[in-house]
Design an enzyme around this catalytic site. Structure first.
Site, PDB file in Angstrom:
ATOM      1  N   VAL A  26      33.225  -7.528   6.195  1.00 30.15           N
ATOM      2  CA  VAL A  26      33.440  -7.253   4.769  1.00 30.15           C
ATOM      3  C   VAL A  26      34.001  -8.475   4.040  1.00 30.15           C
ATOM      4  O   VAL A  26      33.535  -8.846   2.953  1.00 30.15           O
ATOM      5  CB  VAL A  26      34.378  -6.039   4.555  1.00 30.15           C
ATOM      6  CG1 VAL A  26      34.452  -5.690   3.084  1.00 30.15           C
ATOM      7  CG2 VAL A  26      33.887  -4.843   5.337  1.00 30.15           C
ATOM      8  N   MET A  27      34.992  -9.149   4.653  1.00 25.51           N
ATOM      9  CA  MET A  27      35.602 -10.310   3.973  1.00 25.51           C
ATOM     10  C   MET A  27      34.582 -11.431   3.779  1.00 25.51           C
ATOM     11  O   MET A  27      34.466 -11.994   2.693  1.00 25.51           O
ATOM     12  CB  MET A  27      36.788 -10.841   4.791  1.00 25.51           C
ATOM     13  CG  MET A  27      38.037 -10.015   4.716  1.00 25.51           C
ATOM     14  SD  MET A  27      38.785  -9.982   3.067  1.00 25.51           S
ATOM     15  CE  MET A  27      39.437 -11.649   2.932  1.00 25.51           C
ATOM     16  N   ASN A  46      25.074 -14.323  10.415  1.00 25.33           N
ATOM     17  CA  ASN A  46      25.934 -13.457  11.215  1.00 25.33           C
ATOM     18  C   ASN A  46      25.320 -13.329  12.602  1.00 25.33           C
ATOM     19  O   ASN A  46      24.099 -13.296  12.735  1.00 25.33           O
ATOM     20  CB  ASN A  46      26.042 -12.072  10.565  1.00 25.33           C
ATOM     21  CG  ASN A  46      27.184 -11.275  11.171  1.00 25.33           C
ATOM     22  OD1 ASN A  46      28.342 -11.561  10.881  1.00 25.33           O
ATOM     23  ND2 ASN A  46      26.871 -10.318  12.014  1.00 25.33           N
ATOM     24  N   VAL A  88      35.363 -15.252  10.897  1.00 23.43           N
ATOM     25  CA  VAL A  88      35.181 -14.405  12.076  1.00 23.43           C
ATOM     26  C   VAL A  88      36.558 -14.078  12.623  1.00 23.43           C
ATOM     27  O   VAL A  88      37.566 -14.521  12.072  1.00 23.43           O
ATOM     28  CB  VAL A  88      34.317 -15.111  13.153  1.00 23.43           C
ATOM     29  CG1 VAL A  88      32.929 -15.394  12.613  1.00 23.43           C
ATOM     30  CG2 VAL A  88      34.960 -16.395  13.644  1.00 23.43           C
ATOM     31  N   SER A 142      43.936 -14.875   0.268  1.00 23.82           N
ATOM     32  CA  SER A 142      44.660 -13.615   0.128  1.00 23.82           C
ATOM     33  C   SER A 142      44.051 -12.757  -0.966  1.00 23.82           C
ATOM     34  O   SER A 142      43.532 -13.259  -1.957  1.00 23.82           O
ATOM     35  CB  SER A 142      46.131 -13.864  -0.208  1.00 23.82           C
ATOM     36  OG  SER A 142      46.779 -12.618  -0.360  1.00 23.82           O
ATOM     37  N   GLY A 143      44.148 -11.466  -0.754  1.00 22.20           N
ATOM     38  CA  GLY A 143      43.674 -10.524  -1.763  1.00 22.20           C
ATOM     39  C   GLY A 143      42.838  -9.409  -1.153  1.00 22.20           C
ATOM     40  O   GLY A 143      42.320  -8.556  -1.874  1.00 22.20           O
ATOM     41  N   ASN A 200      52.314 -14.395   3.778  1.00 23.87           N
ATOM     42  CA  ASN A 200      52.335 -13.102   4.470  1.00 23.87           C
ATOM     43  C   ASN A 200      53.750 -12.702   4.886  1.00 23.87           C
ATOM     44  O   ASN A 200      54.093 -11.518   4.842  1.00 23.87           O
ATOM     45  CB  ASN A 200      51.412 -13.133   5.691  1.00 23.87           C
ATOM     46  CG  ASN A 200      49.967 -12.940   5.306  1.00 23.87           C
ATOM     47  OD1 ASN A 200      49.563 -13.316   4.214  1.00 23.87           O
ATOM     48  ND2 ASN A 200      49.176 -12.361   6.182  1.00 23.87           N
ATOM     49  N   ARG A 464      82.273 -23.617  20.608  1.00 23.58           N
ATOM     50  CA  ARG A 464      81.290 -24.444  21.340  1.00 23.58           C
ATOM     51  C   ARG A 464      81.983 -25.649  21.971  1.00 23.58           C
ATOM     52  O   ARG A 464      81.673 -26.061  23.079  1.00 23.58           O
ATOM     53  CB  ARG A 464      80.181 -24.914  20.387  1.00 23.58           C
ATOM     54  CG  ARG A 464      79.289 -23.796  19.878  1.00 23.58           C
ATOM     55  CD  ARG A 464      78.246 -24.303  18.891  1.00 23.58           C
ATOM     56  NE  ARG A 464      77.250 -25.133  19.532  1.00 23.58           N
ATOM     57  CZ  ARG A 464      77.000 -26.398  19.229  1.00 23.58           C
ATOM     58  NH1 ARG A 464      77.680 -26.979  18.256  1.00 23.58           N
ATOM     59  NH2 ARG A 464      76.080 -27.072  19.870  1.00 23.58           N
ATOM     60  N   HIS A 470      80.822 -29.377  23.077  1.00 22.80           N
ATOM     61  CA  HIS A 470      79.687 -29.627  22.170  1.00 22.80           C
ATOM     62  C   HIS A 470      80.093 -30.439  20.937  1.00 22.80           C
ATOM     63  O   HIS A 470      79.242 -30.757  20.125  1.00 22.80           O
ATOM     64  CB  HIS A 470      79.040 -28.302  21.762  1.00 22.80           C
ATOM     65  CG  HIS A 470      78.368 -27.614  22.917  1.00 22.80           C
ATOM     66  ND1 HIS A 470      77.356 -28.201  23.641  1.00 22.80           N
ATOM     67  CD2 HIS A 470      78.601 -26.410  23.507  1.00 22.80           C
ATOM     68  CE1 HIS A 470      76.969 -27.384  24.606  1.00 22.80           C
ATOM     69  NE2 HIS A 470      77.717 -26.286  24.553  1.00 22.80           N
TER      70      HIS A 470
HETATM   71  C1  6PG Z   1      46.320 -10.883   2.305  1.00 22.95           C
HETATM   72  C2  6PG Z   1      46.884 -10.045   3.418  1.00 22.95           C
HETATM   73  C3  6PG Z   1      45.942 -10.040   4.574  1.00 22.95           C
HETATM   74  C4  6PG Z   1      46.196  -8.933   5.580  1.00 22.95           C
HETATM   75  C5  6PG Z   1      47.532  -9.015   6.235  1.00 22.95           C
HETATM   76  C6  6PG Z   1      47.969  -7.707   6.816  1.00 22.95           C
HETATM   77  O1  6PG Z   1      47.012 -11.817   1.931  1.00 22.95           O
HETATM   78  O2  6PG Z   1      45.227 -10.581   1.823  1.00 22.95           O
HETATM   79  O3  6PG Z   1      48.100 -10.585   3.835  1.00 22.95           O
HETATM   80  O4  6PG Z   1      45.971 -11.323   5.125  1.00 22.95           O
HETATM   81  O5  6PG Z   1      46.018  -7.713   4.966  1.00 22.95           O
HETATM   82  O6  6PG Z   1      47.410  -9.956   7.254  1.00 22.95           O
HETATM   83  O7  6PG Z   1      48.902  -8.011   7.775  1.00 22.95           O
HETATM   84  P1  6PG Z   1      49.539  -6.948   8.729  1.00 22.95           P
HETATM   85  O8  6PG Z   1      48.427  -6.157   9.345  1.00 22.95           O
HETATM   86  O9  6PG Z   1      50.302  -7.772   9.728  1.00 22.95           O
HETATM   87  O10 6PG Z   1      50.421  -6.100   7.862  1.00 22.95           O
END
Ligand code: 6PG
Length: 497
Positions: A26-27, A46, A88, A142-143, A200, A464, A470
């Site tokens: 999908v991504m 693919n 992938v 991300s997104g 993240n 320490r 130390h």
């Molecule tokens: C993003 C999300 C994406 C993913 C996370 C989920 O920025 O689009 O962060 O990368 O949904 O990795 O991470 P977890 O499964 O560890 O919560």
């Protein structure tokens, strides 16, 4: 027209595609569609041809796709210098595709890994492909699925030369804020994947903080799930306005059709993780950077999944000493709700400060020269942590690119001073009520540590020195190295250097 092509009837035409996407889950499929919709000619491949065929069947009309039947045709259809995005499974999957593609590529060509890859793996791959003259770009995206299609936040690392080739394409498909793309060249080597990793980590902290706020509203303020959904909607009109607050209200709104109960009550309360929060925490430990909100958020997921330990502790009846405040009037309860909002905002500032500190430290250590303000700028839309708050962070770094910590940007030091009294009350109420709020508490302790005139670290240095020689520095000689002869009569102090 390319929409009439199918993966089966590849014709090795001119090397004309602007970019290739390898991996059409999908991504990958959504990234390819986004590129095609923006007028770029996209070669697609693919391993299982059915996925390529499906993409062309369903979406071939959205733009110029060049479907390929095998990797050689895929590479042959790209214009030079070739650019291939691989989407992938991270790890072995990425490794195998790189091995398959690199012999087909030439010096100057570019491989982009758009998955969530550990930055050290990216650095290793970048160094090894550099020997063949191939640019390897670790690129954070991300997104989620929707972002990939409609405009993600994009964090590419790698060489300047690779960004000169890729930048215009990537910027065209990224999210935009007032015409400004949420994509920039992050820095060399693994900088792009490093910044995505910390994104993240911050995402973990943000989610945990929101979850703690929800729990406090429910178990301390005694509110119902629909009432709490309304509170989050209300907070959307404040400085807390963010995508994660939005989706929280939506998740809380949902009623489980099978039981008629709030959906949140039918979900098993054990949070999963794919590892990016743990990477952020582990890397911070290696760098010696304090990221307690991110670490606590990661540990909270682990604790939630510690099923056997949770059952055993519950069965053992370890319960003593909890007291919940009573709220005599609605106004008192409202005051607590507002205190939680302030605690959430203060904690959020602390969590982001920690994440930016981790990026700054790695960047300085590795000579990446990451522009922190630019990172805040490209997180303003498209990504999971997108929020109004990121405008303030962008401005703060714009005003002072050398900020030692986000906490001291005037907008945030003011906000922290406003939030701290309520934040302390909320953390106390959580502790007294036996409601776990590890990220709220750790974020507060982080601020208290940084603002303390003296820390008990001095005592740790004394300990320490006692047991391990130390050594320590003296406040009246901060560069001298001292040791006390603890085992000898008189316990004299020596200056060692
Ligand atoms: C993003 C999300 C994406 C993913 C996370 C989920 O920025 O689009 O962060 O990368 O949904 O990795 O991470 P977890 O499964 O560890 O919560």
């Amino acid at each position: 027209m390319s929409s009439e092509r199918s993966a089966g009837d590849f014709v090795p035409a001119a090397a004309s595609a602007d970019i290739g996407v390898y991996g059409l889950g999908v991504m990958g499929a959504n990234l390819a569609r986004n590129l095609a919709r923006h007028g770029h000619s996209v070669a697609v491949f693919n391993r299982t041809p059915a996925r390529t065929e499906r993409l062309i069947d369903l979406h071939g009309g959205e733009g110029d796709f060049v479907p390929a039947a095998d990797p050689a045709h895929f590479v042959a259809s790209l214009r030079r210098p070739r650019a291939v995005i691989i989407m992938v499974q991270a790890g072995a999957g990425t490794e195998a595709v790189i091995e398959q593609l690199s012999p087909l590529l030439e010096p100057g060509d570019i491989i982009v890994d758009a998955g969530n890859t550990y930055y050290a793996d990216t650095e290793r791959r970048e160094a090894s492909l550099r020997e063949q003259g191939i640019h390897f770009v670790g690129m954070g995206v991300s997104g989620g699925e929707e972002g990939a299609l409609l405009g993600p936040s994009i964090m590419p690392g790698g060489t300047e030369a690779s960004y000169a080739r890729l930048g215009p394409l990537l910027e065209s498909i990224s999210a935009h804020v007032d015409g400004v793309p949420c994509c920039t060249h992050v820095g060399p080597g693994g900088a792009g994947h490093f910044v995505k990793m910390v994104h993240n980590g911050i995402e973990y902290a943000d989610m945990q903080l929101i979850a703690e706020a929800y729990d406090l509203l429910r178990r301390v303020a005694g509110m119902s799930v629909p009432e709490i959904a309304d509170v989050f909607r209300d907070w959307k009109r404040s400085e807390l306005d963010s995508y994660l607050i939005d989706i929280t209200a939506e998740v809380l709104d949902r009623i489980d059709p099978a039981t008629g109960e709030p959906f949140v009550d039918v979900i098993v309360d054990a949070a999963g993780q794919k590892g990016t929060g743990a990477w952020t925490t582990r890397t911070a430990l290696e760098l010696g950077v304090a990221v307690p909100a991110i670490a606590e958020a990661t540990f909270a997921r682990a604790a939630s999944s510690a099923t056997a330990q949770r059952a055993a502790v519950r069965a053992a009846g370890i319960n003593a000493g909890t007291t919940r405040p009573g709220f005599a009037t609605a106004a008192e309860r409202d005051a607590f709700v507002d205190a939680v909002r302030q605690a959430l905002y203060g904690s959020k500032i602390a969590a982001y400060a920690q994440g930016f500190d981790e990026i700054a430290t790695a960047s300085a250590q590795r000579g990446w020269n990451v522009d922190l303000g630019a990172m805040a700028r490209i997180w303003r839309a498209g990504c999971i942590i997108r929020a109004r708050f990121l405008d303030d962070i962008t401005r703060a770094y714009g005003e002072d690119p050398q900020l030692p910590t986000l906490l001291t940007a005037p907008v945030f030091s003011r906000a922290l001073n406003e939030a701290l009294p309520a934040w302390r009350q909320v953390v106390s109420a959580a502790a007294l009520g036996g409601v776990p709020a590890p990220a709220f508490a750790a974020s507060l302790a982080y601020v208290d540590q940084l603002r303390a005139r003296r820390l008990p670290a001095a005592l740790i240095q004394g300990q320490r020195d006692f047991f391990g020689s130390h050594t320590y520095h003296r406040v009246d000689d901060p560069v001298g190295v001292y040791h006390v002869l603890w085992a000898e009569p008189g316990r004299a102090e020596e200056k060692w250097s």
